[in-house]
Motif scaffolding. Structure first.
Motif, short mmCIF file in Angstrom:
data_model
loop_
_atom_site.label_atom_id
_atom_site.label_comp_id
_atom_site.label_asym_id
_atom_site.label_seq_id
_atom_site.Cartn_x
_atom_site.Cartn_y
_atom_site.Cartn_z
N TRP A 54 75.35 -29.15 -34.83
CA TRP A 54 76.56 -29.66 -34.17
C TRP A 54 77.20 -28.55 -33.32
O TRP A 54 77.11 -27.36 -33.67
N ALA A 55 77.87 -28.96 -32.25
CA ALA A 55 78.60 -27.99 -31.43
C ALA A 55 79.73 -27.37 -32.25
O ALA A 55 80.27 -28.01 -33.15
N ASP A 56 80.06 -26.14 -31.95
CA ASP A 56 81.18 -25.43 -32.61
C ASP A 56 81.07 -25.45 -34.12
O ASP A 56 81.98 -25.92 -34.81
N TYR A 57 79.96 -24.99 -34.61
CA TYR A 57 79.76 -25.05 -36.06
C TYR A 57 79.22 -23.73 -36.63
O TYR A 57 78.98 -23.65 -37.82
N TRP A 261 87.39 -34.63 -36.46
CA TRP A 261 86.96 -34.00 -37.71
C TRP A 261 87.92 -32.89 -38.12
O TRP A 261 88.39 -32.11 -37.26
N ASP A 264 87.46 -29.35 -36.70
CA ASP A 264 87.65 -29.27 -35.25
C ASP A 264 89.14 -29.36 -34.89
O ASP A 264 89.61 -28.70 -33.95
N PHE A 293 82.70 -36.22 -44.99
CA PHE A 293 81.28 -36.10 -44.59
C PHE A 293 80.68 -34.81 -45.13
O PHE A 293 81.40 -33.85 -45.39
N ASP A 295 77.57 -32.32 -43.93
CA ASP A 295 76.52 -32.03 -42.96
C ASP A 295 75.49 -31.14 -43.65
O ASP A 295 75.85 -30.19 -44.35
N TYR A 331 85.79 -25.09 -41.70
CA TYR A 331 85.20 -26.14 -42.55
C TYR A 331 84.93 -25.57 -43.94
O TYR A 331 84.52 -24.40 -44.06
C1 N2P Z 1 81.44 -29.36 -35.91
C2 N2P Z 1 81.59 -30.81 -36.09
C3 N2P Z 1 80.74 -31.39 -37.12
C4 N2P Z 1 81.45 -32.31 -38.00
N1 N2P Z 1 82.22 -28.87 -34.88
C5 N2P Z 1 80.97 -33.70 -38.00
N2 N2P Z 1 79.86 -33.95 -38.77
#
Ligand code: N2P
Length: 387
Positions: A54-57, A261, A264, A293, A295, A331
């Motif tokens: 995912w972007a920004d993770y 999310w 984010d 969720f 991931d 997160y």
């Molecule tokens: C990360 C977003 C991932 C969360 N920026 C949603 N699965």
């Protein structure tokens, strides 16, 4: 078929002996080589690893540290939705070794043979993970935890720019249920002036809409999707953006309220502060609950660099790396051994590491059948088109 890597020099000799038919074994070495224990695997894979996350993770520098330490060159790409990742996996030959599906999608991906079982002997740091969380993942998604390792978890919720929302609402007080801000015409008609954004993904929006109308968020019944889109149709004209760049959209002021999310939204709050904005951005804890969720890191069935992929998973599971993700990406981690390294203000943020009484209100993830996902995508797309 040629093996890509060999478990030990001893095993290598046997394999070569088997292939080489009449060839003689090399003369025995006088003394065993002390630096190469018989059990040490030899990684003969090319020094490449292809990751799709995912972007920004991922914190800045984490990939560079892994590359420096291992000499493995990482190609790192990102996606914005589970749908995008799923389409790549179903098409096959994605080229990716590691992918990070949400558990809602990981379950059908496991069942469809798109992900390979992990070789746990190559991931000693698995023991750092939180046992109850792994049990939950095993129960609902991945029996015996064969395929998946948590990257992070979080929840889908309402994010607000407090100052702008208060201004747009005027005399109207904040609702008790934060979902009203994005689903109830009484509020959306006011908030459209400062911008309402929804995540651009059917499997993000339909489940929260189902939850809002009192249905099972993970209903597989298309009749329920019709009820959800009937409700959504009433606010369609008020929705400004279907967003794949939610952090920027909230931090940059394009949207004052969003379905997004948790991490984010917290990242958008940090970014607004960095930009010296006076706007306070907040992830809400709706009184009816938000959708959790998970991931998960997985190795694709056709990965060309499975050894490097295992090495990366083990690297990520080091306490310092899991803690860095939590500290920088906002997160929560499922890595128990990392918890003492999580910054106190992150650990104490109730919209990052949710408290147990709110956790009890939240909706745990489940999954959808392929048919249900298709029906949901159709329902969502016609909702988007209608105005
Ligand atoms: C990360 C977003 C991932 C969360 N920026 C949603 N699965």
């Amino acid at each position: 078929m040629m093996k890509k890597y060999l478990w030990s020099f001893a095993l290598s000799a046997i394999v070569l002996a088997g292939c080489g038919k009449k060839e003689e074994l090399p003369a025995p070495v006088a003394a065993p080589v002390a630096s190469a224990p018989a059990t040490a695997p030899v990684n003969t894979e090319e020094k490449v690893l292809n990751i799709y996350n995912w972007a920004d993770y991922i914190p800045d520098g984490m990939i560079a540290t892994f590359e420096k330490e291992t000499g493995i060159k990482v190609n790192y790409d990102s996606f914005e939705t589970n749908e995008a990742l799923h389409a790549k996996l179903v098409a096959g030959n994605s080229g990716y070794d590691i992918v990070v599906p949400g558990s809602v999608f990981a379950k059908p991906q496991i069942e469809g043979g798109l992900l390979q079982a992990l070789d746990k002997s190559k991931i000693p740091n698995l023991s750092n993970l939180d046992t109850p969380m792994m049990a939950t993942l095993a129960k609902y998604t991945d029996p015996d935890n064969k395929h998946l390792v948590p990257w992070a978890w979080g929840f889908t919720t309402v994010g607000i720019n407090k100052n702008k929302v208060a201004k747009a609402l005027g005399e109207t007080p904040m609702p008790e249920n934060a979902w009203d801000l994005v689903f109830k015409p009484e509020y959306t008609s006011k908030l459209k002036s400062c911008g309402i954004a929804y995540l651009d993904s059917p499997t993000e929006i339909i489940p929260v809409a189902l939850h809002y109308i009192g249905k099972d968020a993970y209903s597989n019944d298309p009749a329920d999707y019709k009820l959800a889109t009937d409700m959504l149709a009433k606010v369609r004209k008020d929705v400004r953006i279907f967003s794949s760049t939610m952090i920027d959209d909230i931090a940059g002021g394009k949207a004052c309220v969003a379905i997004g999310w948790s991490g984010d939204i917290n990242l958008a709050a940090d970014r607004a502060k960095e930009n010296q904005s006076k706007d306070e951005i907040e992830a809400m804890l709706p009184n009816t609950g938000a959708l959790i969720f998970f991931d998960t890191i997985a190795i694709t069935k056709d990965a060309r660099h499975p050894n490097n992929a295992h090495a990366f998973i083990d690297f990520y599971l080091r306490p310092e790396n899991a803690a860095l993700m939590a500290n920088e990406m906002n997160y929560p981690t499922a890595n128990k051994a990392a918890m003492h390294l999580v910054n106190p203000e992150i650990a104490a943020n109730k919209t990052i590491f949710v408290e147990s009484d709110y956790l009890a209100k939240m909706i745990p993830p489940s999954s959808f059948s392929n048919e249900a996902r298709e029906a949901m995508a159709n329902a969502y797309n016609s909702f988007k088109k209608g105005k």
